[in-house]
Enzyme design. Structure first.
Site, PDB file in Angstrom:
ATOM      1  N   PHE A  95     -29.128 -23.616  57.039  1.00 47.61           N
ATOM      2  CA  PHE A  95     -29.462 -24.769  57.875  1.00 47.61           C
ATOM      3  C   PHE A  95     -28.170 -25.496  58.210  1.00 47.61           C
ATOM      4  CE2 PHE A  95     -30.644 -29.063  58.965  1.00 47.61           C
ATOM      5  CZ  PHE A  95     -31.695 -28.852  59.836  1.00 47.61           C
ATOM      6  N   ASP A 123     -19.989 -25.307  54.995  1.00 45.53           N
ATOM      7  CA  ASP A 123     -20.848 -26.467  55.247  1.00 45.53           C
ATOM      8  C   ASP A 123     -21.187 -27.092  53.894  1.00 45.53           C
ATOM      9  OD1 ASP A 123     -23.048 -28.149  55.568  1.00 45.53           O
ATOM     10  OD2 ASP A 123     -23.945 -26.946  57.167  1.00 45.53           O
ATOM     11  N   LYS A 168     -24.139 -36.615  54.851  1.00 47.04           N
ATOM     12  CA  LYS A 168     -25.084 -37.105  53.836  1.00 47.04           C
ATOM     13  C   LYS A 168     -24.522 -38.151  52.878  1.00 47.04           C
ATOM     14  CE  LYS A 168     -28.339 -33.286  54.133  1.00 47.04           C
ATOM     15  NZ  LYS A 168     -29.555 -33.938  54.592  1.00 47.04           N
TER      16      LYS A 168
HETATM   17  N1  PLP Z   1     -25.967 -28.776  57.102  1.00 49.52           N
HETATM   18  C1  PLP Z   1     -26.669 -28.822  55.973  1.00 49.52           C
HETATM   19  C2  PLP Z   1     -26.312 -27.899  54.852  1.00 49.52           C
HETATM   20  C3  PLP Z   1     -27.736 -29.707  55.833  1.00 49.52           C
HETATM   21  O1  PLP Z   1     -28.450 -29.727  54.696  1.00 49.52           O
HETATM   22  C4  PLP Z   1     -28.051 -30.564  56.917  1.00 49.52           C
HETATM   23  C5  PLP Z   1     -29.191 -31.506  56.820  1.00 49.52           C
HETATM   24  O2  PLP Z   1     -30.079 -31.363  56.026  1.00 49.52           O
HETATM   25  C6  PLP Z   1     -27.281 -30.496  58.074  1.00 49.52           C
HETATM   26  C7  PLP Z   1     -26.243 -29.599  58.136  1.00 49.52           C
HETATM   27  C8  PLP Z   1     -27.575 -31.395  59.244  1.00 49.52           C
HETATM   28  O3  PLP Z   1     -27.274 -32.712  58.924  1.00 49.52           O
HETATM   29  P1  PLP Z   1     -27.865 -33.929  59.810  1.00 49.52           P
HETATM   30  O4  PLP Z   1     -29.342 -33.942  59.589  1.00 49.52           O
HETATM   31  O5  PLP Z   1     -27.177 -35.139  59.259  1.00 49.52           O
HETATM   32  O6  PLP Z   1     -27.511 -33.670  61.218  1.00 49.52           O
END
Ligand code: PLP
Length: 392
Positions: free
Chosen positions: A131, A217, A246
C-alpha cells in the site's frame, strides 16, 4: 434521495464519533472512554495531546502558521536536519528532505524523483499486497488490483511482483526501463506481512545491479514503530530514498521524502512543490515530535511494550500467530472473524482494526503503559472468546 451526510461516502459509516484524546485514550461524544490501540493508523505514536507537541503547535499558531515556500521559514531546515541525522545514522549517508502533507504525497515525490534521476527510465517496481497511497500514481504503485479496477486506466510505468519472490523482481528489472524499486519492509495495510530474512537485502542488491534506485516506504513502519528508527535497519539496508508521514507530526499532517544527497540533487527549482509542505505550524509539530521521540528513545519504548503485547496476544483463544515487529502487530485468528471482533472490541472500549478477514492490527502509541496493554489484552480476549464461540 438526499444523502444523510454531507461528506463523500469514501469511508464506511463511522460507529463512533470521538471528541477528545488523552495519551492512549479516546473519549466519544457520550463521554465513554476507549483504549486507542490503533493511534489513528500509526499516527499518534506519542499518544493524544502530548504536551510538548500541543505547546509547540499552540505557540507557533500565535506566531506564524503559514508562509509560502517562495520564502524561508525558521523551522523547515532544522526539522530536515533532525530527520537527516536519524537517516544518516541508519544509512551512513546524508541526504536532503522534501516536506509535504501526507504519505501519498511523500511517495509521489519519490516516484517523480526516480524519473528525474534516470531520464529514459520510468518504471517503478513494487510488490503485490503493498500500500503506497491513493493518488493516481501511488495507487498505481500500490499492489492491489482490486483498488485499481474502478479507476482504469492506471498511469503507465508501474509493475508489481509477489512480495518475497526475488526471482520475479530480477525478471521485472530486465530491459533497462526500471527507475526504482519501492517497498515496505513490513507490509502494513496488506496484512502485517513480514518477508523472509534476506529478501529485502536481495531486493536492494538486485536494484543496485541494474542502476535502479532502492526506495523504502517507511510511512507506517518508520520513527520507532517497529523497535528501530526505521524498519529497514533490521536488515541493515541502505535505501537511496525513504518516505515518511503518519507519526512525523503526531497528528499534524506532515509527510517527508528523504533522498541521498546525489539523488536529491536531481530536483531543481520548479520540479516539485506543495503550498503547505514544510509550513511553520506543521514543522513546529514535527520538531516537537522528533525531539520528544529522541528524548524518550522511541524505538526502545516500542521494543519493550512489544514483548508484553505479543506475549499477551499469543495466549488468547483464537489467536494462532502474532505477526509484525515492535508495535506494528497483527493478531492472526483461527477464523475469519476480524471485522466482527474489531466491532465488538470497539463496543467494549478498545480501538483496533481488521487488515484481513483473519488479521487484527494493533498499533498502540509507543508510550503505552504496561497496565494499558494488560487491559487491552483482557478486552480482546473476552471479545475473541465470544466470537470463537459464536462462529465455532
Ligand atoms: N504508505 C504506507 C505504507 C501507508 O501505510 C500509507 C497509509 O496508510 C500510505 C503510504 C499513504 O499515506 P496517506 O494516507 O497519508 O496518504
Amino acid at each position: 434521495m438526499i444523502p444523510s451526510s454531507p461528506l463523500m461516502a469514501t469511508y464506511p459509516t463511522p460507529l463512533v464519533t470521538f471528541v477528545q484524546g488523552e495519551g492512549s485514550r479516546l473519549i466519544d461524544a457520550d463521554g465513554s472512554r476507549y483504549l486507542d490501540f490503533l493511534s489513528g493508523l500509526a499516527v499518534t505514536s506519542l499518544g493524544h495531546a502530548r504536551p510538548e507537541v500541543v505547546t509547540a503547535i499552540a505557540s507557533q499558531a500565535e506566531t506564524l502558521s503559514h508562509v509560502s515556500n517562495l520564502f524561508g521559514n525558521e523551522l523547515a531546515g532544522p526539522v530536515a536536519a533532525l530527520l537527516d541525522g536519524l537517516l544518516a545514522d541508519a544509512t551512513g549517508t546524508h541526504g536532503k528532505v522534501f516536506f509535504c502533507n501526507s504519505g501519498a504525497e511523500a511517495n509521489e515525490c519519490a516516484i517523480k524523483l526516480a524519473r528525474r534521476v534516470s531520464p529514459g527510465r520510468h518504471v517503478v517496481v513494487s510488490t503485490l499486497d503493498s500500500f503506497h497511497g491513493r493518488t493516481l500514481a501511488t495507487l498505481a504503485a500500490t499492489g492491489q488490483p482490486a483498488k485499481h479496477a474502478p479507476f482504469q486506466p492506471m498511469p503507465a510505468g508501474f509493475v508489481h511482483v509477489p512480495f518475497g519472490d526475488i526471482g520475479a523482481v530480477e525478471t521485472a528489472l530486465e530491459g533497462g526501463e526500471v527507475a526504482a524499486v519501492l517497498v515496505e519492509c513490513i507490509q502494513a495495510e496488506g496484512g502485517i506481512n513480514v518477508p523472509e530474512r534476506g529478501y529485502l537485502s536481495a531486493l536492494e542488491s538486485a536494484a543496485r545491479r541494474v542502476g535502479a534506485l532502492f526506495m523504502v516506504d517507511e510511512i507506517q513502519t518508520g520513527l520507532g514503530r517497529t523497535g528501530s528508527w526505521f524498519a529497514f535497519q533490521d536488515e541493515a539496508l541502505t535505501p537511496d530514498v525513504v518516505t515518511l508521514a503518519k507519526a512525523l507530526g503526531n497528528g499534524m499532517p506532515v509527510g517527508a521524502c528523504w533522498a541521498r544527497d546525489d539523488v536529491a540533487a536531481a530536483f531543481t527549482p520548479g520540479d516539485h512543490g506543495s503550498t503547505f509542505g514544510g509550513q511553520p505550524l506543521a514543522m513546529a509539530a514535527a520538531r516537537a515530535t522528533l525531539e520528544t521521540m529522541i528524548d524518550l528513545d522511541a524505538p526502545a519504548l516500542a521494543s519493550r511494550a512489544s514483548a508484553q503485547l505479543t506475549a499477551g496476544l499469543r495466549d488468547l483463544e483464537g489467536v494462532v500467530d502474532v505477526r509484525g515487529r515492535g508495535l506494528l502487530l497483527g493478531a492472526v485468528l483461527s477464523q475469519p472473524v476480524a471485522v466482527a471482533a474489531t466491532a465488538a472490541a470497539l463496543q467494549a472500549g478498545l480501538v483496533v482494526n481488521a487488515v484481513r478477514p483473519d488479521v487484527i492490527r494493533l498499533t498502540p502509541p509507543l508510550t503505552v503503559s504496561a497496565d494499558e496493554i494488560d487491559e487491552a489484552v483482557m478486552i480482546l480476549g473476552s471479545v475473541l472468546h465470544e466470537q470463537m464461540g459464536a462462529d465455532g
